[in-house]
Design a protein around this motif. Structure first.
Motif, PDB file in Angstrom:
ATOM      1  N   ALA A 109      62.677  46.348 -58.740  1.00  0.00           N
ATOM      2  CA  ALA A 109      61.256  46.372 -59.073  1.00  0.00           C
ATOM      3  C   ALA A 109      60.768  44.931 -59.001  1.00  0.00           C
ATOM      4  CB  ALA A 109      61.024  46.943 -60.464  1.00  0.00           C
ATOM      5  N   VAL A 110      59.693  44.709 -58.260  1.00  0.00           N
ATOM      6  CA  VAL A 110      59.186  43.356 -58.049  1.00  0.00           C
ATOM      7  C   VAL A 110      57.805  43.245 -58.679  1.00  0.00           C
ATOM      8  CG1 VAL A 110      58.653  41.570 -56.355  1.00  0.00           C
ATOM      9  CG2 VAL A 110      60.452  43.254 -55.867  1.00  0.00           C
ATOM     10  N   LEU A 111      57.694  42.412 -59.715  1.00  0.00           N
ATOM     11  CA  LEU A 111      56.425  42.195 -60.394  1.00  0.00           C
ATOM     12  C   LEU A 111      55.738  40.970 -59.798  1.00  0.00           C
ATOM     13  CD1 LEU A 111      57.578  42.701 -64.102  1.00  0.00           C
ATOM     14  CD2 LEU A 111      56.808  44.428 -62.461  1.00  0.00           C
ATOM     15  N   ASN A 112      54.568  41.182 -59.210  1.00  0.00           N
ATOM     16  CA  ASN A 112      53.824  40.090 -58.595  1.00  0.00           C
ATOM     17  C   ASN A 112      52.678  39.691 -59.519  1.00  0.00           C
ATOM     18  OD1 ASN A 112      52.868  38.254 -56.677  1.00  0.00           O
ATOM     19  ND2 ASN A 112      51.544  39.774 -55.732  1.00  0.00           N
ATOM     20  N   TYR A 113      52.729  38.446 -60.014  1.00  0.00           N
ATOM     21  CA  TYR A 113      51.687  37.958 -60.924  1.00  0.00           C
ATOM     22  C   TYR A 113      51.304  36.543 -60.516  1.00  0.00           C
ATOM     23  CZ  TYR A 113      49.235  36.818 -65.286  1.00  0.00           C
ATOM     24  OH  TYR A 113      48.298  36.454 -66.212  1.00  0.00           O
ATOM     25  N   ARG A 114      50.038  36.345 -60.217  1.00  0.00           N
ATOM     26  CA  ARG A 114      49.535  35.050 -59.750  1.00  0.00           C
ATOM     27  C   ARG A 114      50.326  34.549 -58.551  1.00  0.00           C
ATOM     28  NH1 ARG A 114      48.183  31.525 -65.269  1.00  0.00           N
ATOM     29  NH2 ARG A 114      46.725  33.018 -66.202  1.00  0.00           N
ATOM     30  N   ASN A 115      50.633  35.470 -57.640  1.00  0.00           N
ATOM     31  CA  ASN A 115      51.296  35.169 -56.365  1.00  0.00           C
ATOM     32  C   ASN A 115      52.749  34.699 -56.508  1.00  0.00           C
ATOM     33  OD1 ASN A 115      48.878  35.802 -55.066  1.00  0.00           O
ATOM     34  ND2 ASN A 115      48.167  33.683 -55.130  1.00  0.00           N
ATOM     35  N   GLU A 116      53.327  34.861 -57.685  1.00  0.00           N
ATOM     36  CA  GLU A 116      54.751  34.587 -57.877  1.00  0.00           C
ATOM     37  C   GLU A 116      55.429  35.882 -58.275  1.00  0.00           C
ATOM     38  OE1 GLU A 116      57.642  33.475 -57.224  1.00  0.00           O
ATOM     39  OE2 GLU A 116      57.249  31.415 -57.869  1.00  0.00           O
ATOM     40  N   ARG A 117      56.688  36.076 -57.821  1.00  0.00           N
ATOM     41  CA  ARG A 117      57.345  37.343 -58.101  1.00  0.00           C
ATOM     42  C   ARG A 117      58.481  37.194 -59.092  1.00  0.00           C
ATOM     43  NH1 ARG A 117      61.260  34.834 -56.640  1.00  0.00           N
ATOM     44  NH2 ARG A 117      62.347  34.875 -54.687  1.00  0.00           N
ATOM     45  N   THR A 118      58.631  38.227 -59.918  1.00  0.00           N
ATOM     46  CA  THR A 118      59.753  38.366 -60.836  1.00  0.00           C
ATOM     47  C   THR A 118      60.486  39.640 -60.425  1.00  0.00           C
ATOM     48  OG1 THR A 118      58.532  37.302 -62.631  1.00  0.00           O
ATOM     49  CG2 THR A 118      60.452  38.643 -63.239  1.00  0.00           C
ATOM     50  N   ILE A 119      61.776  39.526 -60.122  1.00  0.00           N
ATOM     51  CA  ILE A 119      62.513  40.643 -59.546  1.00  0.00           C
ATOM     52  C   ILE A 119      63.502  41.218 -60.558  1.00  0.00           C
ATOM     53  CG2 ILE A 119      64.045  41.383 -57.682  1.00  0.00           C
ATOM     54  CD1 ILE A 119      62.944  39.121 -55.986  1.00  0.00           C
ATOM     55  N   LEU A 120      63.410  42.523 -60.773  1.00  0.00           N
ATOM     56  CA  LEU A 120      64.377  43.249 -61.595  1.00  0.00           C
ATOM     57  C   LEU A 120      65.273  44.019 -60.637  1.00  0.00           C
ATOM     58  CD1 LEU A 120      61.795  44.696 -64.168  1.00  0.00           C
ATOM     59  CD2 LEU A 120      62.924  42.455 -64.209  1.00  0.00           C
ATOM     60  N   ALA A 121      66.488  43.534 -60.432  1.00  0.00           N
ATOM     61  CA  ALA A 121      67.346  44.067 -59.372  1.00  0.00           C
ATOM     62  C   ALA A 121      68.546  44.809 -59.938  1.00  0.00           C
ATOM     63  CB  ALA A 121      67.821  42.947 -58.459  1.00  0.00           C
ATOM     64  N   SER A 122      68.907  45.892 -59.265  1.00  0.00           N
ATOM     65  CA  SER A 122      70.104  46.661 -59.613  1.00  0.00           C
ATOM     66  C   SER A 122      70.968  46.813 -58.368  1.00  0.00           C
ATOM     67  CB  SER A 122      69.729  48.037 -60.153  1.00  0.00           C
ATOM     68  OG  SER A 122      70.883  48.837 -60.323  1.00  0.00           O
ATOM     69  N   HIS A 123      72.147  46.176 -58.383  1.00  0.00           N
ATOM     70  CA  HIS A 123      73.105  46.319 -57.284  1.00  0.00           C
ATOM     71  C   HIS A 123      74.192  47.293 -57.725  1.00  0.00           C
ATOM     72  CE1 HIS A 123      71.591  42.983 -54.781  1.00  0.00           C
ATOM     73  NE2 HIS A 123      71.243  42.447 -55.941  1.00  0.00           N
ATOM     74  N   GLN A 124      74.283  48.409 -57.047  1.00  0.00           N
ATOM     75  CA  GLN A 124      75.274  49.415 -57.416  1.00  0.00           C
ATOM     76  C   GLN A 124      76.690  48.919 -57.128  1.00  0.00           C
ATOM     77  OE1 GLN A 124      74.483  52.236 -59.071  1.00  0.00           O
ATOM     78  NE2 GLN A 124      72.423  51.346 -59.096  1.00  0.00           N
ATOM     79  N   PRO A 125      77.688  49.374 -57.899  1.00  0.00           N
ATOM     80  CA  PRO A 125      79.066  48.880 -57.741  1.00  0.00           C
ATOM     81  C   PRO A 125      79.792  49.518 -56.559  1.00  0.00           C
ATOM     82  CG  PRO A 125      78.996  50.512 -59.487  1.00  0.00           C
ATOM     83  CD  PRO A 125      77.567  50.292 -59.055  1.00  0.00           C
ATOM     84  N   HIS A 126      79.264  49.281 -55.372  1.00  0.00           N
ATOM     85  CA  HIS A 126      79.878  49.834 -54.169  1.00  0.00           C
ATOM     86  C   HIS A 126      81.100  49.007 -53.754  1.00  0.00           C
ATOM     87  CE1 HIS A 126      75.583  51.388 -53.252  1.00  0.00           C
ATOM     88  NE2 HIS A 126      76.307  52.375 -53.743  1.00  0.00           N
TER      89      HIS A 126
END
Length: 322
Positions: A109-126
Motif C-alpha cells: 500500500a503506497v500512501l502519497n502525501y505532498r508528493n512523497e510516498r510512504t510504502i507499507l510492503a508485504s513480501h511473502q516468504p517464498h
C-alpha cells in the motif's frame, strides 16, 4: 540473447493519495506522517498497479527496445494473472515466473502525501531458486523476501561460471539484515545502485553524511560502479576514478514510487547502448524525471527515442566531477 533478466518480487501496489486535511499531517522535524487514529479519511485518488523493482526495471528496458525477462515467485492468485498480462503487453518474457499454491503474492500500500510516498510492503516468504536461464548480458537483482539467501548464493555461482554482468539494488529486508551473503554478492557486482540513506546503512555509518566518504566505502566493498541517488539533489556516480554529480532533469513531481527503479533502467539502457558511465547517468536521470510525474512506477517510463529527445533538450545537464 536476452539483454537483461531481473530477479525480485512482483507486487500489486495500491496507490492512495491523501489530501490536505486535519486528519493527515506531516511532522517535519520528526519526519513523521501522522493520521488521525480511528478516523475515516476521504482520499482523492485510488489506483492499483503491478509493481516491484524486478518488473519495473524489466518494463523500463523493454520500452527502450531491449529483450528482457523476469524471474519471480508469486502466489496462485489474481495478482499473478494481472502481472502476467501486464508484462506480456510490455513484451517482457514471463517464462521464468513461478506460481506457488497456498501462498498469496506480495503486495504494498503506497500512501502519497505532498508528493512523497510512504510504502507499507508485504513480501511473502517464498522460496527462490535460480532456474535454468538463457544466458543474458545482465542480471539485475531487486527487492526479495526473507528467503533470499539461497538465491544470492546461486547467482554468485552463476555469474562466476558464465561471466554475466550483475547489477543490484538491495531491498529493505536485505539492508535491515545486512547478512554476509549480501556483501558476498556486492563483491561480485558490476553495478550497485542505492539511495543516500541506503548508502549510509551499507557503509555502516548512519551519522557521517559526506557523499565522497559513502561512495568510496561502498566501492571498497567490490562493485565496479557505484551510483547513489539523492532525490532532488541529483545523482552521484563513481567507477574508480573521480566522483561525478549530475543534477536532476526538470519536471513537476506528482508521486515518487519507482524513481530509483526508473533511474536503474535508464542507466542500464545507456550502458547497453554503448554509452559511458557519465552519459548513462543522464539516461537514468531523464527516465526518473519522467516517472515521478505520474502515479506509479511504470506509466512514465520512456522509450529510447523519448530519452534521446530529453537528452538533447537538456544538453547542459551533465555529470561534473566534484
Amino acid at each position: 540473447m536476452l539483454d537483461l533478466i531481473t530477479i525480485g518480487d512482483i507486487k500489486l501496489d495500491t496507490f492512495v493519495t491523501l489530501p490536505e486535511s486535519k486528519k493527515a499531517k506531516l511532522k517535519k522535524r520528526e519526519n513523521w506522517l501522522c493520521l488521525s487514529y480511528g478516523a475515516k479519511i476521504p482520499v482523492t485518488d485510488f489506483e492499483e498497479q503491478i509493481a516491484g523493482s524486478a518488473p519495473n526495471v524489466a518494463v523500463g528496458l523493454s520500452r527502450m527496445g531491449y529483450k528482457t525477462a523476469v524471474y519471480s515467485v508469486m502466489g496462485e492468485d489474481d495478482t499473478k494473472d494481472v502481472a502476467l498480462a501486464k508484462l506480456k503487453s510490455e513484451n517482457v518474457s514471463t517464462e521464468y515466473i513461478e506460481a506457488v499454491k497456498g501462498l498469496p503474492s506480495s503486495y504494498s500500500a503506497v500512501l502519497n502525501y505532498r508528493n512523497e510516498r510512504t510504502i507499507l510492503a508485504s513480501h511473502q516468504p517464498h522460496e527462490y531458486h535460480l532456474p535454468k536461464i538463457k544466458k543474458p548480458k545482465w542480471i539485475y537483482i531487486g527487492e526479495l523476501g526473507v528467503r533470499y539467501k539461497e538465491m544470492y548464493k546461486q547467482v554468485i555461482k552463476y555469474i562466476k561460471a558464465d561471466g554475466v554482468k550483475l547489477a543490484i539494488n538491495p531491498g529493505a529486508i536485505q539492508l535491515t539484515e545486512k547478512d554476509q551473503i549480501l556483501f558476498d554478492l556486492i563483491k561480485e557486482t558490476d553495478l550497485l545502485i542505492v539511495n543516500r540513506s541506503e548508502a549510509k546503512v551499507l557503509a555502516n555509518n548512519t551519522k557521517k553524511d559526506n557523499i565522497e566518504y559513502l561512495i568510496h566505502r561502498l566501492w571498497k566493498l567490490g562493485p565496479n560502479i557505484v551510483v547513489v541517488t539523492d532525490g532532488v539533489n541529483g545523482t552521484y556516480v563513481f567507477d574508480g576514478d573521480k566522483v561525478s554529480h549530475c543534477k536532476i532533469f526538470p519536471g513537476k513531481a506528482k508521486e515518487l514510487t519507482g524513481a530509483g527503479d526508473s533511474f536503474g533502467a535508464g542507466f542500464l539502457g545507456g550502458l547497453l547502448a554503448g554509452k559511458d558511465v557519465k552519459e548513462a547517468v543522464r539516461w537514468g536521470n531523464a527516465n526518473a524525471a519522467s516517472v515521478v510525474q505520474y502515479v506509479g512506477p511504470q506509466p512514465g517510463l520512456l522509450t529510447k527515442a523519448q530519452i534521446n529527445n530529453r537528452l538533447k533538450k537538456y544538453k547542459p545537464i551533465k555529470p561534473k566531477e566534484r
